[in-house]
Write a protein that holds these residues in place. Structure first.
Motif, mmCIF file in Angstrom:
data_model
loop_
_atom_site.group_PDB
_atom_site.id
_atom_site.type_symbol
_atom_site.label_atom_id
_atom_site.label_comp_id
_atom_site.label_asym_id
_atom_site.label_seq_id
_atom_site.Cartn_x
_atom_site.Cartn_y
_atom_site.Cartn_z
ATOM 1 N N GLY A 119 0.770 -1.234 0.000
ATOM 2 C CA GLY A 119 0.000 0.000 0.000
ATOM 3 C C GLY A 119 0.803 1.287 0.000
ATOM 4 O O GLY A 119 0.232 2.379 0.048
ATOM 5 N N GLY A 177 0.192 3.562 -3.156
ATOM 6 C CA GLY A 177 -1.111 4.218 -3.088
ATOM 7 C C GLY A 177 -1.080 5.448 -2.191
ATOM 8 O O GLY A 177 -1.644 6.491 -2.524
ATOM 9 N N LEU A 195 -2.255 0.147 -10.193
ATOM 10 C CA LEU A 195 -2.324 1.206 -9.186
ATOM 11 C C LEU A 195 -3.099 2.407 -9.719
ATOM 12 O O LEU A 195 -3.989 2.933 -9.037
ATOM 13 C CB LEU A 195 -0.910 1.636 -8.786
ATOM 14 C CG LEU A 195 -0.805 2.886 -7.909
ATOM 15 C CD1 LEU A 195 -1.310 2.611 -6.503
ATOM 16 C CD2 LEU A 195 0.631 3.394 -7.883
ATOM 17 N N LYS A 200 -6.813 1.592 -10.159
ATOM 18 C CA LYS A 200 -7.436 1.467 -8.833
ATOM 19 C C LYS A 200 -7.708 2.847 -8.228
ATOM 20 O O LYS A 200 -8.667 3.020 -7.472
ATOM 21 C CB LYS A 200 -6.521 0.656 -7.917
ATOM 22 C CG LYS A 200 -7.038 0.455 -6.518
ATOM 23 C CD LYS A 200 -6.056 -0.359 -5.699
ATOM 24 C CE LYS A 200 -6.500 -0.477 -4.263
ATOM 25 N NZ LYS A 200 -5.527 -1.214 -3.450
ATOM 26 N N ASN A 201 -6.882 3.821 -8.567
ATOM 27 C CA ASN A 201 -7.024 5.173 -8.037
ATOM 28 C C ASN A 201 -7.752 6.120 -8.991
ATOM 29 O O ASN A 201 -7.584 7.341 -8.921
ATOM 30 C CB ASN A 201 -5.651 5.726 -7.656
ATOM 31 C CG ASN A 201 -5.167 5.135 -6.351
ATOM 32 O OD1 ASN A 201 -5.494 5.637 -5.286
ATOM 33 N ND2 ASN A 201 -4.408 4.051 -6.415
#
Length: 149
Positions: free
Chosen positions: A86, A89, A121, A124-125
């Motif tokens: 993580g 992120g 990544l 996902k964001n």
């Protein structure tokens, strides 16, 4: 627990992480790496974040003005032993927050088609794929993203 600090490209921990990033990219990008390297100089980057765990630098990222209201995310990296935890992120969120505080309304970035984790990544964001921009326009292996802040 991770700590993220805001700094600039003079930060020695950032510079050490960039050496590791460039080694990793040279392997993944292969022959085309020299083309990309010319766009990844850090001497003009004013906005850098470095992530730490127990005072050890474990990851970094940067933002650089691209154009009117647009900032480009650059030099994203997390050390091998910290990947999948993580950290990237958290770095990405901090960069977006800083960009918004600075008055930017959009982030753009480029990654390579072999950077599977990075692509995941960004998706996902809530970054969306866009046509390749600028110096990446004619590079088939580049994937460009943007996100409105």
């Amino acid at each position: 627990m991770y700590t993220i600090i805001r700094t600039n490209s003079d930060n020695l921990d950032f510079q050490k992480l960039i050496i590791e990033l460039d080694k990793d990219l040279a392997i993944k990008n292969g022959e085309i790496n020299n083309y990309f390297a010319q766009f990844n100089k850090i001497n003009l980057i004013k906005y850098v974040v470095v992530a730490y765990e127990a005072n050890k630098p474990i990851g970094c990222g940067a933002i650089k003005e691209y154009g009117n209201g647009v900032i480009e995310i650059k030099r994203m990296f997390v050390s091998d032993e910290m990947r999948g935890k993580g950290v990237a992120g958290k770095i990405l969120i901090e960069l977006q927050s800083w960009a918004k505080e600075l008055g930017y309304s959009k982030c753009i970035l480029e990654t390579g088609d072999k950077m599977i984790e990075a692509i995941g990544l960004y998706k996902k964001n809530n970054f969306v794929v866009i046509p390749n921009y600028g110096q990446y326009s004619n590079i088939e292996s580049s994937i460009c993203f943007e996100k409105t802040l």
